[in-house]
Write a protein that holds these residues in place. Structure first.
Motif, PDB file in Angstrom:
ATOM      1  N   GLU A 173      12.493  16.036 -34.528  1.00  0.00           N
ATOM      2  CA  GLU A 173      12.394  16.787 -35.780  1.00  0.00           C
ATOM      3  C   GLU A 173      11.563  18.054 -35.601  1.00  0.00           C
ATOM      4  OE1 GLU A 173      11.691  13.634 -35.399  1.00  0.00           O
ATOM      5  OE2 GLU A 173      12.778  12.396 -36.864  1.00  0.00           O
ATOM      6  N   GLU A 177      12.513  22.072 -36.170  1.00  0.00           N
ATOM      7  CA  GLU A 177      11.714  23.009 -36.961  1.00  0.00           C
ATOM      8  C   GLU A 177      11.395  24.278 -36.172  1.00  0.00           C
ATOM      9  OE1 GLU A 177       8.284  20.894 -38.215  1.00  0.00           O
ATOM     10  OE2 GLU A 177       9.393  19.541 -39.550  1.00  0.00           O
ATOM     11  N   THR A 186      19.181  16.259 -29.278  1.00  0.00           N
ATOM     12  CA  THR A 186      18.434  15.742 -30.417  1.00  0.00           C
ATOM     13  C   THR A 186      19.051  14.464 -30.951  1.00  0.00           C
ATOM     14  OG1 THR A 186      17.800  17.982 -31.037  1.00  0.00           O
ATOM     15  CG2 THR A 186      17.573  16.304 -32.722  1.00  0.00           C
TER      16      THR A 186
END
Length: 222
Positions: A173, A177, A186
């Motif tokens: 996460e 960002e 991911t």
């Protein structure tokens, strides 16, 4: 010039050692080969400038060509090679100096998936053959996940993360960002974490996918 602190290569302090004597080689993103020379001549040229004996030059060139898989191209000129093949020659030129540290700047930039896989495989083959230290700068998180055992993530001019690929990708996460994530990387590691898999034992995308499939009994896609 080193502005602050101490820099060691192995056990050797190199703060006061001239850059040319630090035993570091670098391969730039835009590799340069002499178009009028054969591949062999391109590799021999910097060694001759350093007055390395011819017998040793032959040994180093042949060894680099063997490890990187282009023995058959030694008598060709650069224009007869693909982008991936020319990139391998640029890497081989650095390797033939037997550096203690090899720095690669975006070694797979501009290559198709097949060329990228070949280059990464060649780099890993050299690392294993010579037990060399390799530092790679890359914007491809997939490349670094496949090749590295330690990953430093820079956000602007600051060090944001430092760890193994498995450790870094457990913070997927945060990568999102920072705008650094590759969707496949991911998602694979997010899937592992959701399934309760200890990702510290997973170092590459292939290993991660294999682990998910093993848990699912070979059914479905990661």
């Amino acid at each position: 010039e080193i502005s602050d602190g101490e820099v060691y290569i192995g056990d050797r302090l190199v703060n006061d050692v001239a850059p040319k004597d630090r035993d570091i080689a670098m391969v730039f993103q835009n590799y340069a080969l002499y178009p009028h020379m054969t591949v062999r001549q391109n590799l021999e040229f910097p060694l001759k400038l350093r007055k390395v004996p011819q017998a040793e030059i032959n040994e180093r060139v042949n060894e680099a060509a063997e490890i990187l898989g282009f023995v058959q191209y030694l008598e060709r000129k650069p224009k007869a090679l693909s982008g991936g093949q020319r990139q391998r020659i640029g890497i081989a030129s650095a390797l033939s100096n037997y550096p203690e540290v090899l720095i690669l700047d975006e070694p797979t930039a501009g290559l198709d998936p097949v060329g990228r896989a070949e280059i990464l495989g060649n780099i890993e083959a050299y690392r294993q053959a010579k037990n060399a230290t390799i530092m790679m700068v890359s914007h491809s998180m997939e490349d670094v996940a496949m090749l590295t055992d330690r990953l430093l993530v820079m956000n602007g001019s600051h060090l944001a993360m430092d760890g193994t690929p498995a450790e870094v990708f457990t913070h997927a996460e945060e990568l999102v960002e920072m705008g650094l994530s590759i969707p496949q990387v991911t998602q694979v590691f997010l899937n592992l974490r959701k399934m309760g898999v200890p990702v510290e034992n997973v170092y590459t995308i292939d290993q991660a996918v294999a682990e998910i499939r093993r848990i699912k009994g070979g059914a479905g896609r990661a």
